[in-house]
Design a protein around this motif. Structure first.
Motif, PDB file in Angstrom:
ATOM      1  N   VAL A  65       0.846  -1.198   0.000  1.00 52.92           N
ATOM      2  CA  VAL A  65       0.000   0.000   0.000  1.00 52.92           C
ATOM      3  C   VAL A  65       0.878   1.243   0.000  1.00 52.92           C
ATOM      4  CG1 VAL A  65      -1.810   1.283   1.169  1.00 52.92           C
ATOM      5  CG2 VAL A  65      -1.799  -1.208   1.301  1.00 52.92           C
ATOM      6  N   GLY A  66       0.646   2.138  -0.960  1.00 58.33           N
ATOM      7  CA  GLY A  66       1.323   3.424  -0.994  1.00 58.33           C
ATOM      8  C   GLY A  66       0.394   4.517  -0.480  1.00 58.33           C
ATOM      9  N   THR A  67       0.893   5.750  -0.489  1.00 61.31           N
ATOM     10  CA  THR A  67       0.102   6.872   0.048  1.00 61.31           C
ATOM     11  C   THR A  67      -1.186   7.074  -0.728  1.00 61.31           C
ATOM     12  OG1 THR A  67       2.118   7.962   0.806  1.00 61.31           O
ATOM     13  CG2 THR A  67       0.148   9.337   0.568  1.00 61.31           C
ATOM     14  N   TYR A  68      -1.108   7.108  -2.048  1.00 59.78           N
ATOM     15  CA  TYR A  68      -2.313   7.345  -2.851  1.00 59.78           C
ATOM     16  C   TYR A  68      -3.275   6.169  -2.735  1.00 59.78           C
ATOM     17  CZ  TYR A  68      -5.184   8.879  -6.810  1.00 59.78           C
ATOM     18  OH  TYR A  68      -6.215   9.290  -7.611  1.00 59.78           O
ATOM     19  N   GLU A  69      -2.730   4.953  -2.714  1.00 57.92           N
ATOM     20  CA  GLU A  69      -3.584   3.781  -2.551  1.00 57.92           C
ATOM     21  C   GLU A  69      -4.319   3.828  -1.213  1.00 57.92           C
ATOM     22  OE1 GLU A  69      -0.529   2.883  -5.552  1.00 57.92           O
ATOM     23  OE2 GLU A  69      -0.419   3.644  -3.505  1.00 57.92           O
ATOM     24  N   SER A  70      -3.626   4.264  -0.170  1.00 55.66           N
ATOM     25  CA  SER A  70      -4.249   4.397   1.146  1.00 55.66           C
ATOM     26  C   SER A  70      -5.354   5.449   1.120  1.00 55.66           C
ATOM     27  CB  SER A  70      -3.192   4.760   2.186  1.00 55.66           C
ATOM     28  OG  SER A  70      -3.775   4.952   3.455  1.00 55.66           O
ATOM     29  N   TYR A  71      -5.090   6.554   0.419  1.00 53.56           N
ATOM     30  CA  TYR A  71      -6.101   7.617   0.271  1.00 53.56           C
ATOM     31  C   TYR A  71      -7.362   7.079  -0.393  1.00 53.56           C
ATOM     32  CZ  TYR A  71      -8.378  11.464  -2.252  1.00 53.56           C
ATOM     33  OH  TYR A  71      -9.297  12.321  -2.795  1.00 53.56           O
ATOM     34  N   VAL A  75     -11.233   6.760   1.050  1.00 57.36           N
ATOM     35  CA  VAL A  75     -12.415   7.320   0.386  1.00 57.36           C
ATOM     36  C   VAL A  75     -13.518   6.271   0.308  1.00 57.36           C
ATOM     37  CG1 VAL A  75     -13.327   8.174  -1.810  1.00 57.36           C
ATOM     38  CG2 VAL A  75     -11.158   9.059  -0.947  1.00 57.36           C
ATOM     39  N   LEU A  76     -13.159   5.065  -0.099  1.00 57.55           N
ATOM     40  CA  LEU A  76     -14.160   4.014  -0.253  1.00 57.55           C
ATOM     41  C   LEU A  76     -14.733   3.574   1.085  1.00 57.55           C
ATOM     42  CD1 LEU A  76     -12.313   2.125  -3.071  1.00 57.55           C
ATOM     43  CD2 LEU A  76     -14.623   3.042  -3.229  1.00 57.55           C
ATOM     44  N   VAL A  77     -13.893   3.499   2.106  1.00 52.00           N
ATOM     45  CA  VAL A  77     -14.404   3.168   3.438  1.00 52.00           C
ATOM     46  C   VAL A  77     -15.411   4.219   3.893  1.00 52.00           C
ATOM     47  CG1 VAL A  77     -13.767   2.997   5.878  1.00 52.00           C
ATOM     48  CG2 VAL A  77     -12.412   1.807   4.158  1.00 52.00           C
ATOM     49  N   ASP A 110      -8.586  -3.946   1.291  1.00 52.74           N
ATOM     50  CA  ASP A 110      -8.397  -2.526   1.586  1.00 52.74           C
ATOM     51  C   ASP A 110      -9.688  -1.897   2.113  1.00 52.74           C
ATOM     52  OD1 ASP A 110      -5.615  -2.191   0.821  1.00 52.74           O
ATOM     53  OD2 ASP A 110      -6.295  -2.632  -1.201  1.00 52.74           O
ATOM     54  N   ALA A 111     -10.804  -2.472   1.751  1.00 56.65           N
ATOM     55  CA  ALA A 111     -12.109  -2.110   2.329  1.00 56.65           C
ATOM     56  C   ALA A 111     -13.008  -3.324   2.157  1.00 56.65           C
ATOM     57  CB  ALA A 111     -12.713  -0.898   1.636  1.00 56.65           C
ATOM     58  N   SER A 112     -13.937  -3.511   3.090  1.00 54.51           N
ATOM     59  CA  SER A 112     -14.856  -4.631   2.958  1.00 54.51           C
ATOM     60  C   SER A 112     -16.177  -4.303   3.633  1.00 54.51           C
ATOM     61  CB  SER A 112     -14.262  -5.921   3.548  1.00 54.51           C
ATOM     62  OG  SER A 112     -13.907  -5.738   4.904  1.00 54.51           O
ATOM     63  N   PHE A 113     -17.251  -4.795   3.033  1.00 52.68           N
ATOM     64  CA  PHE A 113     -18.588  -4.665   3.603  1.00 52.68           C
ATOM     65  C   PHE A 113     -19.077  -6.040   4.002  1.00 52.68           C
ATOM     66  CE2 PHE A 113     -23.141  -5.316   2.660  1.00 52.68           C
ATOM     67  CZ  PHE A 113     -23.668  -4.607   3.728  1.00 52.68           C
ATOM     68  N   ILE A 206     -17.032   7.319 -10.367  1.00 57.07           N
ATOM     69  CA  ILE A 206     -15.642   6.895 -10.279  1.00 57.07           C
ATOM     70  C   ILE A 206     -14.725   8.103 -10.221  1.00 57.07           C
ATOM     71  CG2 ILE A 206     -13.802   5.672 -11.512  1.00 57.07           C
ATOM     72  CD1 ILE A 206     -15.943   3.656 -12.352  1.00 57.07           C
ATOM     73  N   ALA A 207     -15.093   9.172 -10.892  1.00 56.30           N
ATOM     74  CA  ALA A 207     -14.289  10.402 -10.815  1.00 56.30           C
ATOM     75  C   ALA A 207     -14.211  10.908  -9.376  1.00 56.30           C
ATOM     76  CB  ALA A 207     -14.883  11.470 -11.721  1.00 56.30           C
ATOM     77  N   ALA A 208     -15.297  10.762  -8.619  1.00 54.95           N
ATOM     78  CA  ALA A 208     -15.304  11.214  -7.237  1.00 54.95           C
ATOM     79  C   ALA A 208     -14.392  10.343  -6.364  1.00 54.95           C
ATOM     80  CB  ALA A 208     -16.723  11.199  -6.682  1.00 54.95           C
ATOM     81  N   ILE A 209     -14.276   9.065  -6.692  1.00 59.15           N
ATOM     82  CA  ILE A 209     -13.387   8.198  -5.929  1.00 59.15           C
ATOM     83  C   ILE A 209     -11.950   8.642  -6.082  1.00 59.15           C
ATOM     84  CG2 ILE A 209     -12.456   5.848  -5.772  1.00 59.15           C
ATOM     85  CD1 ILE A 209     -15.187   4.817  -6.628  1.00 59.15           C
ATOM     86  N   PHE A 210     -11.534   8.882  -7.318  1.00 63.02           N
ATOM     87  CA  PHE A 210     -10.132   9.222  -7.563  1.00 63.02           C
ATOM     88  C   PHE A 210      -9.819  10.659  -7.169  1.00 63.02           C
ATOM     89  CE2 PHE A 210     -10.690   5.561 -10.427  1.00 63.02           C
ATOM     90  CZ  PHE A 210      -9.676   4.773  -9.927  1.00 63.02           C
ATOM     91  N   GLY A 211     -10.747  11.556  -7.434  1.00 62.30           N
ATOM     92  CA  GLY A 211     -10.609  12.935  -6.947  1.00 62.30           C
ATOM     93  C   GLY A 211      -9.218  13.488  -7.142  1.00 62.30           C
ATOM     94  N   SER A 212      -8.614  13.954  -6.069  1.00 60.55           N
ATOM     95  CA  SER A 212      -7.293  14.530  -6.075  1.00 60.55           C
ATOM     96  C   SER A 212      -6.484  13.865  -4.962  1.00 60.55           C
ATOM     97  CB  SER A 212      -7.378  16.037  -5.819  1.00 60.55           C
ATOM     98  OG  SER A 212      -6.109  16.647  -5.874  1.00 60.55           O
ATOM     99  N   PRO A 213      -5.176  13.614  -5.133  1.00 63.42           N
ATOM    100  CA  PRO A 213      -4.299  14.055  -6.189  1.00 63.42           C
ATOM    101  C   PRO A 213      -4.523  13.335  -7.505  1.00 63.42           C
ATOM    102  CG  PRO A 213      -3.137  12.567  -4.755  1.00 63.42           C
ATOM    103  CD  PRO A 213      -4.490  12.799  -4.125  1.00 63.42           C
ATOM    104  N   ASP A 214      -4.013  13.922  -8.605  1.00 61.78           N
ATOM    105  CA  ASP A 214      -4.236  13.352  -9.918  1.00 61.78           C
ATOM    106  C   ASP A 214      -3.020  12.604 -10.438  1.00 61.78           C
ATOM    107  OD1 ASP A 214      -2.531  15.392 -10.465  1.00 61.78           O
ATOM    108  OD2 ASP A 214      -3.823  16.406 -11.893  1.00 61.78           O
ATOM    109  N   LYS A 215      -2.045  12.334  -9.585  1.00 63.00           N
ATOM    110  CA  LYS A 215      -0.853  11.622 -10.027  1.00 63.00           C
ATOM    111  C   LYS A 215      -0.633  10.424  -9.105  1.00 63.00           C
ATOM    112  CE  LYS A 215       1.457  15.658 -11.977  1.00 63.00           C
ATOM    113  NZ  LYS A 215       2.681  16.486 -11.964  1.00 63.00           N
TER     114      LYS A 215
END
Length: 215
Positions: A65-71, A75-77, A110-113, A206-215
């Motif tokens: 897990v990296g920083t962006y992956e954790s972000y 978001v999904l949680v 990384d998240a589960s329901f 899906i755009a809302a999930i990725f949001g920012s940062p964009d890299k």
């Protein structure tokens, strides 16, 4: 798919590649040696070192897990947790929720329901590794994940009774929605993600999930 081995057998590099693909060696725990680890090792390392390892074939694989992956996982949680709580549908676990999918198999989505009908008496287990199978498992794919590893994980999820799996790909900004290990749909960032009959009425762009940062 699992690969039974004799715990007295010394593993070779070929054994590891056969099971997990060209995995970065930094993710593989050598103490205890591959093929000899137990659930007690998973808990001990988490408590003493604050590091997360999945247990597969008596081998410890560190979560990649990296920083962006954790972000993205956070978001999904957040969105899944809010929806589940509003409808009193079940619980959502974060990226350190350890689950026993089968004897000797510990996975950490990384998240589960998990719906209430999978939790006896609605009593959330308080042991370090819960004996629960989620309805929905989410994995944010990191550079350290291999194709073989993630394909194997799909099989394990659905064999255990998971109903829906999302694979989130940060670099291409797409989501692969699996309803079976070999049945999936690819959604791009201009589309909407829903959870079908696992979480009826849930949707998020899906755009809302990725949001920012964009890299």
């Amino acid at each position: 798919m699992s690969y039974a081995i004799d715990p007295q057998t010394t593993w070779t590099a070929a054994d590891l590649v056969h099971r997990f693909g060209p995995l970065p060696l930094s993710r593989l725990r050598h103490d205890p040696a591959p093929g000899t680890a137990t659930e007690q090792d998973v808990v001990f390392i988490h408590d003493r070192e604050n590091r997360l390892y999945e247990l597969v074939d008596n081998t410890l694989l560190e979560k990649a897990v990296g920083t962006y992956e954790s972000y993205l996982a956070a978001v999904l949680v957040r969105v899944l947790g809010s929806f589940a709580a509003d409808g009193d549908l079940g619980i959502v676990l974060g990226a350190d929720g350890m689950l026993r999918l089968a004897p000797g198999l510990v996975r950490i989505p990384d998240a589960s329901f998990i719906s209430w009908n999978r939790i006896a008496d609605r009593k959330i287990p308080d042991q370090p590794i819960a004996d629960l199978v989620p309805d929905l498992a989410v994995e944010v794919i990191s550079p350290g994940n291999t194709h073989e590893e993630m394909q194997r994980k799909l099989g394990e999820y659905f064999d255990a009774g998971v109903r829906l799996v999302w694979y989130i790909y940060p670099r291409t900004r797409e989501v692969h929605v699996y309803t079976a290990a070999e049945v999936f749909q690819v959604l791009l960032q201009d589309e909407t993600l829903d959870a079908g009959d696992v979480l009826p009425g849930f949707s998020v762009s899906i755009a809302a999930i990725f949001g920012s940062p964009d890299k």
